[in-house]
Scaffold this motif. Structure first.
Motif, PDB file in Angstrom:
ATOM      1  N   GLU A 271       1.162  -1.211   0.233  1.00 11.87           N
ATOM      2  CA  GLU A 271       0.318  -0.259   0.022  1.00 11.87           C
ATOM      3  C   GLU A 271       0.588   1.510  -0.115  1.00 11.87           C
ATOM      4  O   GLU A 271       0.519   2.442  -0.733  1.00 11.87           O
ATOM      5  CB  GLU A 271      -0.344   0.018   1.036  1.00 11.87           C
ATOM      6  CG  GLU A 271      -1.525   1.117   1.048  1.00 11.87           C
ATOM      7  CD  GLU A 271      -2.657   1.013   2.627  1.00 11.87           C
ATOM      8  OE1 GLU A 271      -3.585   2.012   2.480  1.00 11.87           O
ATOM      9  OE2 GLU A 271      -3.118   0.052   3.624  1.00 11.87           O
ATOM     10  N   LEU A 272       2.181   1.565   0.691  1.00  6.52           N
ATOM     11  CA  LEU A 272       2.664   2.459   0.938  1.00  6.52           C
ATOM     12  C   LEU A 272       3.564   3.436  -0.084  1.00  6.52           C
ATOM     13  O   LEU A 272       4.034   3.834  -0.810  1.00  6.52           O
ATOM     14  CB  LEU A 272       3.139   2.363   2.401  1.00  6.52           C
ATOM     15  CG  LEU A 272       4.510   3.585   2.506  1.00  6.52           C
ATOM     16  CD1 LEU A 272       3.812   4.540   2.891  1.00  6.52           C
ATOM     17  CD2 LEU A 272       5.466   3.036   3.467  1.00  6.52           C
ATOM     18  N   THR A 273       4.010   1.525  -0.827  1.00  6.33           N
ATOM     19  CA  THR A 273       5.091   1.575  -2.452  1.00  6.33           C
ATOM     20  C   THR A 273       4.018   2.425  -3.422  1.00  6.33           C
ATOM     21  O   THR A 273       4.570   3.014  -4.074  1.00  6.33           O
ATOM     22  CB  THR A 273       4.891   0.614  -2.893  1.00  6.33           C
ATOM     23  OG1 THR A 273       6.264  -0.660  -1.402  1.00  6.33           O
ATOM     24  CG2 THR A 273       6.765   0.296  -4.028  1.00  6.33           C
ATOM     25  N   GLU A 274       2.545   1.792  -3.780  1.00  3.08           N
ATOM     26  CA  GLU A 274       2.127   2.376  -4.918  1.00  3.08           C
ATOM     27  C   GLU A 274       1.799   4.059  -4.014  1.00  3.08           C
ATOM     28  O   GLU A 274       1.439   4.161  -5.937  1.00  3.08           O
ATOM     29  CB  GLU A 274       0.147   1.403  -4.187  1.00  3.08           C
ATOM     30  CG  GLU A 274       0.469  -0.251  -4.903  1.00  3.08           C
ATOM     31  CD  GLU A 274      -0.480  -1.000  -4.764  1.00  3.08           C
ATOM     32  OE1 GLU A 274      -1.777  -0.482  -4.873  1.00  3.08           O
ATOM     33  OE2 GLU A 274      -0.345  -1.700  -5.026  1.00  3.08           O
ATOM     34  N   LEU A 275       1.608   3.833  -2.755  1.00  2.00           N
ATOM     35  CA  LEU A 275       1.193   6.021  -3.196  1.00  2.00           C
ATOM     36  C   LEU A 275       2.567   6.576  -3.103  1.00  2.00           C
ATOM     37  O   LEU A 275       2.265   7.448  -4.055  1.00  2.00           O
ATOM     38  CB  LEU A 275       1.288   5.851  -1.189  1.00  2.00           C
ATOM     39  CG  LEU A 275       0.516   6.937  -1.439  1.00  2.00           C
ATOM     40  CD1 LEU A 275      -1.168   7.873  -1.536  1.00  2.00           C
ATOM     41  CD2 LEU A 275       0.306   7.289   0.699  1.00  2.00           C
ATOM     42  N   ASP A 277       4.915   5.980  -5.073  1.00  2.00           N
ATOM     43  CA  ASP A 277       5.493   5.662  -6.478  1.00  2.00           C
ATOM     44  C   ASP A 277       4.721   6.147  -6.974  1.00  2.00           C
ATOM     45  O   ASP A 277       5.073   6.722  -8.548  1.00  2.00           O
ATOM     46  CB  ASP A 277       5.374   3.713  -6.684  1.00  2.00           C
ATOM     47  CG  ASP A 277       5.881   3.664  -8.557  1.00  2.00           C
ATOM     48  OD1 ASP A 277       6.844   4.390  -8.428  1.00  2.00           O
ATOM     49  OD2 ASP A 277       4.623   3.577  -8.668  1.00  2.00           O
ATOM     50  N   LEU A 278       3.020   6.980  -6.446  1.00  2.00           N
ATOM     51  CA  LEU A 278       2.687   7.216  -7.905  1.00  2.00           C
ATOM     52  C   LEU A 278       2.934   9.313  -7.407  1.00  2.00           C
ATOM     53  O   LEU A 278       3.131   9.584  -8.045  1.00  2.00           O
ATOM     54  CB  LEU A 278       0.823   6.943  -6.634  1.00  2.00           C
ATOM     55  CG  LEU A 278      -0.150   7.637  -7.835  1.00  2.00           C
ATOM     56  CD1 LEU A 278      -0.404   7.081  -9.142  1.00  2.00           C
ATOM     57  CD2 LEU A 278      -1.602   7.338  -7.327  1.00  2.00           C
ATOM     58  N   GLY A 279       3.615   8.821  -5.657  1.00  2.00           N
ATOM     59  CA  GLY A 279       3.296  10.544  -6.312  1.00  2.00           C
ATOM     60  C   GLY A 279       4.546  10.874  -6.613  1.00  2.00           C
ATOM     61  O   GLY A 279       4.704  11.976  -6.942  1.00  2.00           O
ATOM     62  N   ALA A 313      12.594   0.833   3.525  1.00  2.00           N
ATOM     63  CA  ALA A 313      12.447  -0.529   2.829  1.00  2.00           C
ATOM     64  C   ALA A 313      11.824   0.363   1.734  1.00  2.00           C
ATOM     65  O   ALA A 313      11.983  -0.094   0.183  1.00  2.00           O
ATOM     66  CB  ALA A 313      11.943  -1.524   3.414  1.00  2.00           C
ATOM     67  N   VAL A 314      10.598   0.512   2.123  1.00  2.00           N
ATOM     68  CA  VAL A 314       9.593   1.128   1.125  1.00  2.00           C
ATOM     69  C   VAL A 314      10.599   1.840   0.006  1.00  2.00           C
ATOM     70  O   VAL A 314      10.338   2.270  -1.349  1.00  2.00           O
ATOM     71  CB  VAL A 314       8.206   1.271   1.267  1.00  2.00           C
ATOM     72  CG1 VAL A 314       7.346   2.520   0.356  1.00  2.00           C
ATOM     73  CG2 VAL A 314       7.545   0.454   1.688  1.00  2.00           C
ATOM     74  N   ALA A 388       2.171  20.741  -0.730  1.00  2.00           N
ATOM     75  CA  ALA A 388       3.179  21.102  -1.804  1.00  2.00           C
ATOM     76  C   ALA A 388       3.604  19.645  -2.609  1.00  2.00           C
ATOM     77  O   ALA A 388       4.614  19.120  -3.691  1.00  2.00           O
ATOM     78  CB  ALA A 388       3.993  21.391  -1.870  1.00  2.00           C
ATOM     79  N   GLY A 389       3.075  18.698  -2.313  1.00  2.00           N
ATOM     80  CA  GLY A 389       2.554  17.596  -2.951  1.00  2.00           C
ATOM     81  C   GLY A 389       4.410  16.632  -2.204  1.00  2.00           C
ATOM     82  O   GLY A 389       5.072  15.409  -2.712  1.00  2.00           O
ATOM     83  N   THR A 390       4.935  16.699  -0.797  1.00  2.00           N
ATOM     84  CA  THR A 390       6.044  16.384  -0.411  1.00  2.00           C
ATOM     85  C   THR A 390       5.576  15.269   0.575  1.00  2.00           C
ATOM     86  O   THR A 390       4.140  15.065   0.833  1.00  2.00           O
ATOM     87  CB  THR A 390       6.578  17.427   0.608  1.00  2.00           C
ATOM     88  OG1 THR A 390       6.724  18.083  -0.176  1.00  2.00           O
ATOM     89  CG2 THR A 390       7.667  16.497   1.603  1.00  2.00           C
ATOM     90  N   ALA A 391       6.172  14.100   0.582  1.00  2.00           N
ATOM     91  CA  ALA A 391       6.398  12.449   0.978  1.00  2.00           C
ATOM     92  C   ALA A 391       6.143  12.876   2.508  1.00  2.00           C
ATOM     93  O   ALA A 391       7.908  13.033   2.388  1.00  2.00           O
ATOM     94  CB  ALA A 391       6.501  11.896   0.579  1.00  2.00           C
ATOM     95  N   VAL A 392       5.284  12.832   3.369  1.00  2.00           N
ATOM     96  CA  VAL A 392       5.603  13.012   4.813  1.00  2.00           C
ATOM     97  C   VAL A 392       5.334  11.863   5.665  1.00  2.00           C
ATOM     98  O   VAL A 392       4.085  11.568   5.677  1.00  2.00           O
ATOM     99  CB  VAL A 392       5.196  13.913   5.946  1.00  2.00           C
ATOM    100  CG1 VAL A 392       5.260  14.792   6.932  1.00  2.00           C
ATOM    101  CG2 VAL A 392       5.566  15.340   5.205  1.00  2.00           C
ATOM    102  N   VAL A 393       6.298  11.026   6.354  1.00  2.00           N
ATOM    103  CA  VAL A 393       5.123   9.469   7.358  1.00  2.00           C
ATOM    104  C   VAL A 393       5.467   9.503   8.680  1.00  2.00           C
ATOM    105  O   VAL A 393       7.184   9.732   8.984  1.00  2.00           O
ATOM    106  CB  VAL A 393       6.154   8.203   6.663  1.00  2.00           C
ATOM    107  CG1 VAL A 393       5.319   6.951   7.397  1.00  2.00           C
ATOM    108  CG2 VAL A 393       5.615   8.177   5.229  1.00  2.00           C
ATOM    109  N   CYS A 394       4.487   9.682   9.408  1.00  2.00           N
ATOM    110  CA  CYS A 394       5.117  10.068  11.052  1.00  2.00           C
ATOM    111  C   CYS A 394       4.070   8.479  11.234  1.00  2.00           C
ATOM    112  O   CYS A 394       3.130   7.754  10.986  1.00  2.00           O
ATOM    113  CB  CYS A 394       3.532  11.172  11.398  1.00  2.00           C
ATOM    114  SG  CYS A 394       4.086  12.642  10.598  1.00  2.00           S
TER     115      CYS A 394
END
Length: 774
Positions: A271-275, A277-279, A313-314, A388-394
């Motif tokens: 799920e995280l990889t798809e998200l 990779d798309l972004g 890993a992702v 702005a399209g930045t990836a943030v994982v908390c």
């Protein structure tokens, strides 16, 4: 400059708050003679030189002894009873401290986390130090910071973090600090100290303003650490030393694990990889569809379940860099410094895409309770970054403690949960963790997985390490050592699941239902109501029925209710949380309900779990009759919500015990709650004989002792009374001769005269009538 010296005798007797924290205790008069105050640093000289922080021993302590733990004595190179020279020394702040440790620890413990573990300790080059931080700190921000460090250490290292030792390879004083020529430098670790791994990552020091915010202001008592004696042990920071370089983003350079090495996380990884990779790589498709993707993710799961490893890993799989921030460290800074740190982190991610900002333990930065200005700044910056399209994982292991506003659609709109691994997933994780281990032929990983309910990846890694250490101790001279099943069995005795670290755990004492004398009908009901739901949940699912949620054991005192629960736990291979009814009650409004919620949250995290509520009548009395301002009424409501509320109580069984079932609120005894009422009757003659046989299994009774006849003669004796009779008979044999090898009939007769029956006939009759009505 140093003060007067005194030679004392080392005594291995650490207080609970001192263990492996660099604390030594001296008699109050010795402190006065040396001109010391609690919290002052001292140089200690044995076979080698080290240092420690002094605290006050109790007035009854010896004036000739220095009380220390095994870690301090090891750093001195002496044993219990050796001579140690104690010399007062001035506080010298550390500019830089470097350490080495086990590779698996250095790979996962960040320098920031390392600094918090050493905060307030005085260290010397060559010392061994632990990861155990000082327990009690005066400033609320520091206490919050250290508590967050504990959780993070448990997340990353597992339960082994409490016993891990590191070695100080370099301890440099600050430029204005002075040390005696020719003596090793003993320095105090502050939040301005640069701390890190030798040949690895290091922290960046804070400026003076930031340091005051972290350590609680100016120096107390002229640079003294305010360390009191006993439970008043506190640490006040030493104030500013030198201004370190400006705060910069911590970039995680640790090697990313492969996705195949994360069994149990494949669905979350996909799920995280798809998200991502798309972004990162397919935004043009989104543009053609007239939409966008939000890359704000909240990753939840138990401590140590591999959340940060999953993100790394992702990110590696989608060719993205990881910029890591540890939220507790940011929360400890001043508001301006914290805001600057957050802006720099987000700017680094925006300027170097594709990149992921990983914010660990976000609940420390944006808590549900009393969110501060730093949390407001974080929400604003997070919203701008996500737009702005930045990836943030908390990540967080306490989702209930995170400010709900973070879950807004324009912030962390995607939530991914990492579950607690079941037995099959634990088996896969053990296969990965032991891939490089030479396992003996008798090792059965399926059995190890079955015996580790509630264990997460970090706990299993700690278990594998402990088994390897025990194998090495057994085979120091072997050319081809192997790890045997006995090593895993021994490791299981010391490694507990992280989810149980803060819980009251029932001591199992190695008993099973087979050790319970008689009570065949009671054991059958408990097996069906408690063990089957924990051991065979798939069977209930296959038949389309919900397993029983709970059982109430009631009966006269001393008839084995608590012993039955211990036997259930030993038979069922489940984690056990034990709590006395009154322990959850608090005079503060809302605290009792919070304690109930926390109890069941821990139970769900450690599933399969047996929750034992002893004296449940004190916890859940009939509502509307108490005079405590409604506290117990609210506790009953909280219990009912947890037992059959919206949130599923999966693989958790509740067992209550009481001597007064009539005092328990009737709503708690309805179907779906404590629906099975099991009467534990007083033993009859045959049952007493069985109990005597079980209690005397390890007692060498003479052939002349007739337990069947004895059991028939013990009217009014409870199960506890029968066990006490056997103990008293053994003591009678010891009184006759300490060389006694058997317990004879006259010893049993003497014990019979000392031990009296404890059952109240009126209470037994009332409980029997109550059971007949059910």
């Amino acid at each position: 400059m140093t003060g007067p010296d005194l030679t004392l005798t080392a005594s291995l007797r650490p207080a609970a708050l001192d263990a492996r924290r660099g604390i030594v205790r001296l008699h109050p008069e010795v402190l006065t003679a040396l001109g010391l105050h609690p919290g002052d640093p001292v140089r200690l000289t044995g076979r080698r030189v080290t240092a420690g922080i002094v605290a006050r021993a109790e007035p009854t302590a010896s004036r000739a002894l220095l009380y220390a733990d095994d870690l301090v004595l090891g750093n001195l190179g002496v044993r219990d009873g050796s001579q140690v020279v104690v010399v007062p020394v001035p506080v010298v702040a550390a500019r830089r401290v470097l350490l080495t440790g086990p590779p698996e620890i250095a790979a996962v413990v960040s320098p920031e986390m390392l600094r918090l573990a050493l905060l307030g300790k005085v260290v010397t080059t060559g010392d061994d130090v632990s990861l155990l931080p000082q327990d009690v700190l005066p400033d609320a921000a520091v206490r919050t910071l250290v508590e967050a460090a504990r959780r993070s250490l448990a997340n990353t290292v597992g339960y082994a973090w409490t016993s891990t030792l590191l070695t100080v390879t370099g301890a440099e004083p600050a430029p204005e600090g002075t040390t005696d020529a020719g003596e090793p430098a003993s320095v105090l670790v502050t939040m301005d100290t640069v701390v890190g791994w030798r040949d690895g990552h290091v922290t960046h020091g804070h400026g003076p303003t930031e340091l005051r915010a972290v350590t609680g202001g100016e120096r107390a008592g002229g640079g003294r650490l305010a360390l009191g004696a006993g439970p008043e042990l506190t640490t006040a920071g030493p104030g500013p030393t030198t201004a370190g370089p400006g705060a910069t983003v911590s970039v995680d350079g640790s090697a990313a694990p492969a996705l195949d090495d994360l069994p149990g996380l494949r669905a979350q990884a996909e799920e995280l990889t798809e998200l991502l990779d798309l972004g990162f790589h397919h935004r043009e498709v989104l543009g053609r569809l007239g939409t966008t993707v939000s890359l704000g993710v909240l990753l939840t799961g138990p401590a140590g379940s591999g959340k940060s490893a999953l993100v790394r890993a992702v990110a590696h799989a989608v060719d993205a860099r990881v910029v890591a921030l540890w939220a507790p460290e940011v929360a400890a800074l001043t508001n301006d410094a914290a805001a600057r740190r957050l802006r720099e982190a987000l700017a680094s991610v925006r300027d170097d895409q594709p990149a992921v900002l990983l914010v660990s333990d976000v609940d420390a930065l944006v808590p549900r309770e009393a969110p501060g200005p730093v949390g407001t700044v974080f929400r604003q910056l997070l919203g701008a970054a996500v737009r702005a399209g930045t990836a943030v994982v908390c990540t967080t292991s306490r989702p209930e403690s995170v400010d709900p506003s973070l879950r807004a659609p324009d912030l962390l709109s995607v939530e991914i949960a990492v579950p607690l691994p079941d037995a099959a997933l634990r088996r896969e994780q053990l296969t990965v963790l032991t891939r490089g281990m030479p396992l003996a032929e008798d090792v059965r990983l399926d059995e190890v997985a079955a015996r580790t309910p509630g264990f997460v990846a970090a706990d299993l890694a700690a278990l594998a390490r402990e088994a390897g250490v025990r194998a090495a101790l057994r085979q120091k001279e072997a050319e081809s050592p192997t790890v045997a099943m006995a090593d895993f069995t021994a490791a299981l005795e010391v490694v507990r699941p992280t989810s149980m670290a803060e819980s009251s755990v029932l001591e199992l004492a190695g008993v099973t239902l087979d050790d319970v004398g008689d009570m065949a009908e009671v054991k059958e009901v408990l097996t069906e109501s408690v063990l089957w739901p924990l051991n065979y949940p798939d069977t209930f699912a296959r038949l389309g029925v919900q397993p029983p949620r709970g059982v109430l054991l009631y009966g006269p005192p001393g008839c084995g209710k608590t012993f039955l629960v211990s036997a259930l736990a030993g038979t069922g291979r489940a984690n056990v949380l034990s709590v006395k009814g009154a322990e959850l009650l608090s005079k503060w409004v809302g605290e009792s309900e919070r304690a109930v919620r926390e109890l069941f949250r821990r139970a769900r995290e450690a599933a399969p779990t047996l929750v034992f509520l002893d004296e449940v009548d004190a916890l859940a009395p009939v509502r509307g009759q108490a005079t405590d301002g409604g506290t117990t009424d609210r506790v009953v409501a909280a219990l009912l919500t947890e037992l059959d509320g919206v949130e599923t109580l999966r693989n958790v069984v509740v067992v209550g015990a009481t001597n007064r079932p009539d005092l328990v609120d009737p709503a708690l005894l309805r179907p779906g709650r404590l629906e099975r009422l099991v009467y534990v009757p007083p033993p009859d003659g045959a049952a007493r004989a069985e109990i005597l046989r079980a209690a005397s299994r390890s007692v060498p009774l003479a052939d002349e002792v007739d337990l069947a006849a004895l059991g028939g003669d013990l009217d009014g004796f409870s199960a506890a009374d029968c066990a006490a009779l056997v103990r008293e008979a053994a003591l009678a044999a010891m009184r006759e001769s300490l060389e006694a090898t058997t317990v004879r009939a006259e010893h049993v007769a003497a014990a019979r005269g000392r031990v009296r029956p404890s059952l109240d006939p009126a209470q037994v009759a009332w409980l029997a009538a109550y059971a007949a009505q059910r």
